[in-house]
Motif scaffolding. Structure first.
Motif, PDB file in Angstrom:
ATOM      1  N   VAL A   4       0.829  -1.211   0.000  1.00  0.00           N
ATOM      2  CA  VAL A   4       0.000   0.000   0.000  1.00  0.00           C
ATOM      3  C   VAL A   4       0.862   1.259   0.000  1.00  0.00           C
ATOM      4  N   LEU A   5       2.137   1.122   0.370  1.00  0.00           N
ATOM      5  CA  LEU A   5       3.054   2.263   0.356  1.00  0.00           C
ATOM      6  C   LEU A   5       3.838   2.348  -0.940  1.00  0.00           C
ATOM      7  N   GLY A   6       3.577   1.416  -1.847  1.00  0.00           N
ATOM      8  CA  GLY A   6       4.254   1.444  -3.136  1.00  0.00           C
ATOM      9  C   GLY A   6       5.424   0.484  -3.255  1.00  0.00           C
ATOM     10  N   LEU A   7       5.684  -0.314  -2.209  1.00  0.00           N
ATOM     11  CA  LEU A   7       6.799  -1.253  -2.257  1.00  0.00           C
ATOM     12  C   LEU A   7       6.428  -2.490  -3.060  1.00  0.00           C
ATOM     13  N   GLU A   8       7.395  -2.982  -3.829  1.00  0.00           N
ATOM     14  CA  GLU A   8       7.234  -4.242  -4.536  1.00  0.00           C
ATOM     15  C   GLU A   8       7.457  -5.396  -3.556  1.00  0.00           C
ATOM     16  N   PRO A   9       6.958  -6.588  -3.873  1.00  0.00           N
ATOM     17  CA  PRO A   9       7.192  -7.740  -2.977  1.00  0.00           C
ATOM     18  C   PRO A   9       8.664  -7.975  -2.670  1.00  0.00           C
ATOM     19  N   ASP A  10       9.538  -7.852  -3.691  1.00  0.00           N
ATOM     20  CA  ASP A  10      10.976  -8.038  -3.463  1.00  0.00           C
ATOM     21  C   ASP A  10      11.525  -6.969  -2.535  1.00  0.00           C
ATOM     22  N   ARG A  37      20.909 -11.626  -8.587  1.00  0.00           N
ATOM     23  CA  ARG A  37      21.695 -10.465  -8.148  1.00  0.00           C
ATOM     24  C   ARG A  37      21.052  -9.172  -8.660  1.00  0.00           C
ATOM     25  N   ALA A  38      20.521  -9.235  -9.873  1.00  0.00           N
ATOM     26  CA  ALA A  38      19.888  -8.042 -10.444  1.00  0.00           C
ATOM     27  C   ALA A  38      18.629  -7.660  -9.656  1.00  0.00           C
ATOM     28  N   GLN A  39      17.851  -8.668  -9.252  1.00  0.00           N
ATOM     29  CA  GLN A  39      16.642  -8.390  -8.476  1.00  0.00           C
ATOM     30  C   GLN A  39      16.991  -7.765  -7.132  1.00  0.00           C
ATOM     31  N   ALA A  40      18.025  -8.305  -6.470  1.00  0.00           N
ATOM     32  CA  ALA A  40      18.455  -7.753  -5.182  1.00  0.00           C
ATOM     33  C   ALA A  40      18.968  -6.326  -5.348  1.00  0.00           C
ATOM     34  N   ASP A  41      19.773  -6.084  -6.403  1.00  0.00           N
ATOM     35  CA  ASP A  41      20.305  -4.744  -6.646  1.00  0.00           C
ATOM     36  C   ASP A  41      19.185  -3.737  -6.908  1.00  0.00           C
ATOM     37  N   ASN A  42      18.200  -4.135  -7.705  1.00  0.00           N
ATOM     38  CA  ASN A  42      17.084  -3.234  -8.007  1.00  0.00           C
ATOM     39  C   ASN A  42      16.275  -2.905  -6.750  1.00  0.00           C
ATOM     40  N   ALA A  43      16.019  -3.918  -5.928  1.00  0.00           N
ATOM     41  CA  ALA A  43      15.271  -3.687  -4.691  1.00  0.00           C
ATOM     42  C   ALA A  43      16.035  -2.765  -3.762  1.00  0.00           C
ATOM     43  N   LEU A  44      17.325  -2.984  -3.619  1.00  0.00           N
ATOM     44  CA  LEU A  44      18.152  -2.136  -2.764  1.00  0.00           C
ATOM     45  C   LEU A  44      18.181  -0.702  -3.279  1.00  0.00           C
ATOM     46  N   SER A  45      18.257  -0.541  -4.597  1.00  0.00           N
ATOM     47  CA  SER A  45      18.277   0.797  -5.193  1.00  0.00           C
ATOM     48  C   SER A  45      16.997   1.553  -4.854  1.00  0.00           C
ATOM     49  N   ARG A  46      15.847   0.885  -4.983  1.00  0.00           N
ATOM     50  CA  ARG A  46      14.573   1.532  -4.666  1.00  0.00           C
ATOM     51  C   ARG A  46      14.481   1.859  -3.176  1.00  0.00           C
ATOM     52  N   VAL A  48      16.905   2.435  -1.066  1.00  0.00           N
ATOM     53  CA  VAL A  48      17.795   3.557  -0.761  1.00  0.00           C
ATOM     54  C   VAL A  48      17.148   4.868  -1.189  1.00  0.00           C
ATOM     55  N   THR A  49      16.519   4.876  -2.373  1.00  0.00           N
ATOM     56  CA  THR A  49      15.849   6.085  -2.871  1.00  0.00           C
ATOM     57  C   THR A  49      14.754   6.539  -1.913  1.00  0.00           C
ATOM     58  N   TRP A  50      14.022   5.608  -1.342  1.00  0.00           N
ATOM     59  CA  TRP A  50      12.924   5.940  -0.431  1.00  0.00           C
ATOM     60  C   TRP A  50      13.390   6.207   0.997  1.00  0.00           C
ATOM     61  N   GLY A  51      14.679   6.028   1.266  1.00  0.00           N
ATOM     62  CA  GLY A  51      15.191   6.273   2.605  1.00  0.00           C
ATOM     63  C   GLY A  51      14.962   5.140   3.577  1.00  0.00           C
ATOM     64  N   LEU A  52      14.611   3.978   3.061  1.00  0.00           N
ATOM     65  CA  LEU A  52      14.378   2.831   3.931  1.00  0.00           C
ATOM     66  C   LEU A  52      15.658   2.051   4.208  1.00  0.00           C
ATOM     67  N   VAL A  53      16.677   2.258   3.395  1.00  0.00           N
ATOM     68  CA  VAL A  53      17.950   1.544   3.525  1.00  0.00           C
ATOM     69  C   VAL A  53      19.094   2.536   3.282  1.00  0.00           C
ATOM     70  N   THR A  54      20.188   2.365   4.015  1.00  0.00           N
ATOM     71  CA  THR A  54      21.386   3.167   3.786  1.00  0.00           C
ATOM     72  C   THR A  54      22.519   2.238   3.348  1.00  0.00           C
ATOM     73  N   GLY A  55      23.380   2.743   2.449  1.00  0.00           N
ATOM     74  CA  GLY A  55      24.510   1.958   1.952  1.00  0.00           C
ATOM     75  C   GLY A  55      25.823   2.544   2.414  1.00  0.00           C
ATOM     76  N   SER A  56      26.824   1.678   2.544  1.00  0.00           N
ATOM     77  CA  SER A  56      28.157   2.125   2.957  1.00  0.00           C
ATOM     78  C   SER A  56      29.107   2.101   1.765  1.00  0.00           C
ATOM     79  N   ALA A  57      30.306   2.602   1.998  1.00  0.00           N
ATOM     80  CA  ALA A  57      31.285   2.660   0.908  1.00  0.00           C
ATOM     81  C   ALA A  57      31.706   1.271   0.437  1.00  0.00           C
ATOM     82  N   ASP A  58      31.605   0.277   1.327  1.00  0.00           N
ATOM     83  CA  ASP A  58      32.014  -1.082   0.931  1.00  0.00           C
ATOM     84  C   ASP A  58      30.823  -1.917   0.462  1.00  0.00           C
ATOM     85  N   ASP A  59      29.744  -1.228  -0.020  1.00  0.00           N
ATOM     86  CA  ASP A  59      28.580  -1.891  -0.609  1.00  0.00           C
ATOM     87  C   ASP A  59      27.847  -2.799   0.382  1.00  0.00           C
TER      88      ASP A  59
END
Length: 334
Positions: A4-10, A37-46, A48-59
């Motif tokens: 309902v917040l716009g998140l995909e199942p992944d 790996r592509a599915q995980a990367d896409n989910a992480l990218s989204r 991060v954009t929404w502010g639900l996840v933060t990434g570090s310099a070492d990925d």
């Protein structure tokens, strides 16, 4: 749950995984969740954009605290819905202004066919913001009461429902069960001796009036937009509503009453019987709808008359109203 917040199942799966495994890499998550790996990367990218996840310099990635991150996202959605509501009011006013100057063809839409009528019937309820008012008559051509999926949804968002049933509807199979469900959900029901038509009104903006079948055998209806004709339908409904009898039915199931219960007053089943009879149902109709034999119906009515100390059905009805055994009928206006 978070769709309902716009998140995909992944997205939700990755976020939930990170809550228990902070500082995980994309590769770790893809293995853990059986994602590419592509599915995980896409989910992480989204995320991060929404502010639900933060990434570090070492990925490596860490989930933001739900109370903060999801709370902010919910607030954004809430603000967006409020803005949409304001836009709806503006658009409605623009539409009203446009239809005021429109021709008659823009104010009345002819609908033909069972599927089209059913679609409009549901749409009218979905469009309501404050109230739905209906006249219900038999037979049910496009949409029987138990198939009206839009009613509980509208009730859930705060729309009020008032319905007047033609007395003949009380003879329809299962109608009492449907009526009890509606009453339990907050629908107000009344019964009229005879209704002039089927009708549904959404606020003061839309009205659907089913008509007789067309020459080729298809049922028809007219959808009325705001106009003098719709105002007349509004007045007609309120007039009939005031002079109709309330239908008060409880949902309580009970066993055969004990001697002590019988001495205390009418039972829930007795009140159902009285409500149906005062609404104009015959003894046979009331017995059939309540699953009683004619003999049981007669025995219960005899007990109620003895309890009330009266000799006729009319006297029993008056006693029931005066002593609160049933809902008090409205005062009829002349």
């Amino acid at each position: 749950m978070l769709d309902v917040l716009g998140l995909e199942p992944d997205d939700e799966r990755v976020y939930r995984a990170l809550l228990g495994r902070p500082s995980s890499t994309s590769g770790t998550l893809s293995d853990l969740l059986s994602l590419t790996r592509a599915q995980a990367d896409n989910a992480l990218s989204r995320l991060v954009t929404w502010g639900l996840v933060t990434g570090s310099a070492d990925d490596r990635f860490t989930a933001a605290p739900p109370a903060m991150a999801l709370g902010a996202l919910i607030s954004q959605r809430r603000d967006g819905l409020r803005a949409a509501e304001h836009a709806l009011v503006t658009l409605a006013e623009e539409h009203r202004a446009a239809t005021t100057a429109s021709g008659i063809g823009d104010l009345i839409e002819v609908v033909t066919g069972v599927d089209a009528i059913r679609h409009r019937y549901l749409q009218v309820q979905q469009a309501a913001r404050t109230q739905i008012r209906t006249f219900i008559t038999a037979p049910f051509v496009a949409l029987p009461p138990d198939e009206n999926t839009a009613e509980p949804v509208a009730l859930g968002r705060g729309v009020s429902f008032r319905a007047v049933l033609d007395r003949s509807v009380l003879e329809e199979p299962g109608i009492i069960h449907d009526a009890i469900d509606s009453l339990r959900n907050g629908v107000q029901l009344r019964v009229a001796d005879q209704l002039p038509m089927k009708l549904m009104l959404a606020d003061t903006e839309l009205g659907l009036v089913p008509l007789a079948t067309t020459p080729d055998g298809e049922p028809g209806a007219v959808l009325l937009h705001r106009s003098g004709l719709l105002d007349a339908m509004d007045t007609l409904f309120e007039t009939v509503w005031r002079t109709s009898h309330p239908l008060a039915l409880t949902a309580d199931e009970e066993a055969e009453p004990t001697v002590e219960q019988e001495a205390e007053g009418p039972t829930a089943l007795d009140r159902r019987i009285l409500a149906l009879l005062l609404a104009g149902a015959t003894d046979l109709t009331a017995a059939t709808q309540l699953g009683l034999s004619p003999r049981t119906m007669h025995r219960r009515l005899r007990r109620l008359m003895d309890m009330a100390g009266v000799r006729t059905r009319m006297q029993l009805g008056g006693h029931a109203v005066r002593h609160g055994w049933v809902e008090t009928p409205p005062t009829r206006r002349t």
